[in-house]
Design a protein around this motif. Sequence first.
Motif, PDB file in Angstrom:
ATOM      1  N   PRO A  37       0.806  -1.223   0.000  1.00 47.23           N
ATOM      2  CA  PRO A  37       0.000   0.000   0.000  1.00 47.23           C
ATOM      3  C   PRO A  37       0.842   1.278   0.000  1.00 47.23           C
ATOM      4  CG  PRO A  37      -0.980  -1.608   1.465  1.00 47.23           C
ATOM      5  CD  PRO A  37       0.362  -2.159   1.045  1.00 47.23           C
ATOM      6  N   GLN A  38       2.126   1.181   0.343  1.00 49.06           N
ATOM      7  CA  GLN A  38       3.000   2.356   0.382  1.00 49.06           C
ATOM      8  C   GLN A  38       3.993   2.407  -0.781  1.00 49.06           C
ATOM      9  OE1 GLN A  38       4.750   1.833   4.259  1.00 49.06           O
ATOM     10  NE2 GLN A  38       3.031   2.818   5.286  1.00 49.06           N
ATOM     11  N   ASP A  39       4.105   1.339  -1.543  1.00 48.66           N
ATOM     12  CA  ASP A  39       5.108   1.251  -2.609  1.00 48.66           C
ATOM     13  C   ASP A  39       4.464   0.615  -3.841  1.00 48.66           C
ATOM     14  OD1 ASP A  39       7.645   1.839  -0.929  1.00 48.66           O
ATOM     15  OD2 ASP A  39       6.641   0.232   0.176  1.00 48.66           O
ATOM     16  N   ASP A  40       4.695   1.201  -4.994  1.00 49.80           N
ATOM     17  CA  ASP A  40       4.087   0.695  -6.223  1.00 49.80           C
ATOM     18  C   ASP A  40       5.152   0.176  -7.181  1.00 49.80           C
ATOM     19  OD1 ASP A  40       2.301   0.059  -8.224  1.00 49.80           O
ATOM     20  OD2 ASP A  40       2.069   2.119  -8.908  1.00 49.80           O
ATOM     21  N   HIS A  41       5.337  -1.137  -7.156  1.00 47.80           N
ATOM     22  CA  HIS A  41       6.269  -1.812  -8.069  1.00 47.80           C
ATOM     23  C   HIS A  41       7.677  -1.191  -8.035  1.00 47.80           C
ATOM     24  CE1 HIS A  41       2.357  -3.132  -9.626  1.00 47.80           C
ATOM     25  NE2 HIS A  41       3.003  -4.259  -9.873  1.00 47.80           N
ATOM     26  N   PHE A  47      13.870  -1.301  -2.839  1.00 47.50           N
ATOM     27  CA  PHE A  47      13.405  -2.172  -1.757  1.00 47.50           C
ATOM     28  C   PHE A  47      14.456  -2.285  -0.661  1.00 47.50           C
ATOM     29  CE2 PHE A  47      13.552  -6.490   0.061  1.00 47.50           C
ATOM     30  CZ  PHE A  47      12.356  -6.485   0.755  1.00 47.50           C
ATOM     31  N   PHE A  48      15.710  -2.528  -1.048  1.00 49.20           N
ATOM     32  CA  PHE A  48      16.758  -2.687  -0.041  1.00 49.20           C
ATOM     33  C   PHE A  48      17.131  -1.362   0.619  1.00 49.20           C
ATOM     34  CE2 PHE A  48      17.139  -6.949  -1.679  1.00 49.20           C
ATOM     35  CZ  PHE A  48      17.406  -7.655  -0.530  1.00 49.20           C
ATOM     36  N   GLU A  49      16.847  -0.275  -0.029  1.00 43.78           N
ATOM     37  CA  GLU A  49      17.112   1.037   0.572  1.00 43.78           C
ATOM     38  C   GLU A  49      15.992   1.460   1.509  1.00 43.78           C
ATOM     39  OE1 GLU A  49      17.047   5.545  -1.068  1.00 43.78           O
ATOM     40  OE2 GLU A  49      18.359   4.159  -2.146  1.00 43.78           O
ATOM     41  N   ARG A  50      14.729   1.259   1.091  1.00 40.48           N
ATOM     42  CA  ARG A  50      13.564   1.755   1.832  1.00 40.48           C
ATOM     43  C   ARG A  50      12.957   0.764   2.812  1.00 40.48           C
ATOM     44  NH1 ARG A  50       9.232   3.918  -2.398  1.00 40.48           N
ATOM     45  NH2 ARG A  50      10.870   4.172  -3.903  1.00 40.48           N
ATOM     46  N   CYS A  51      12.787  -0.456   2.358  1.00 34.22           N
ATOM     47  CA  CYS A  51      11.982  -1.426   3.115  1.00 34.22           C
ATOM     48  C   CYS A  51      12.810  -2.360   3.988  1.00 34.22           C
ATOM     49  CB  CYS A  51      11.142  -2.246   2.151  1.00 34.22           C
ATOM     50  SG  CYS A  51      10.109  -1.243   1.060  1.00 34.22           S
ATOM     51  N   PHE A  52      13.929  -2.818   3.488  1.00 34.64           N
ATOM     52  CA  PHE A  52      14.718  -3.804   4.220  1.00 34.64           C
ATOM     53  C   PHE A  52      15.202  -3.288   5.574  1.00 34.64           C
ATOM     54  CE2 PHE A  52      18.427  -6.417   5.209  1.00 34.64           C
ATOM     55  CZ  PHE A  52      17.901  -7.687   5.039  1.00 34.64           C
ATOM     56  N   PRO A  53      15.611  -2.037   5.700  1.00 30.16           N
ATOM     57  CA  PRO A  53      16.149  -1.573   6.996  1.00 30.16           C
ATOM     58  C   PRO A  53      15.103  -1.304   8.080  1.00 30.16           C
ATOM     59  CG  PRO A  53      16.915  -0.177   5.179  1.00 30.16           C
ATOM     60  CD  PRO A  53      15.841  -1.060   4.654  1.00 30.16           C
TER      61      PRO A  53
END
Length: 112
Positions: A37-41, A47-53
Amino acid sequence: MTGSPTSIVEAAFQYYRAQDHDAAVVLYADDFSFTSPQDDHIGKAAFFERCFPTANRFKEQRLLHVTPVDQELVFVCYEYELLSGERHRNVEMITVRDGLIREVQVFFGGKV
């Protein structure tokens, strides 16, 4: 990584919780796509910059169901507790092809 799609997905969650970037990054295809819901493709680098940490905001995370749907698709339902004490559940549809995670679609749940 060799193994079943389910074992690859479980390893990805384990490496996320441990924040083991080097072990995790090799599980994802170069053309990986992540949607929530916060990220579109978004791609692998984003992904590794924003979500993984983000694992440091969890007190705990438990995989409730890791269910193979077919040869490539795995459904994951998990529950987590934030440092604030709030508990939530999410579901993810994860596509694993040729031993690599190709796509993750996240569906946020509500408070438990």
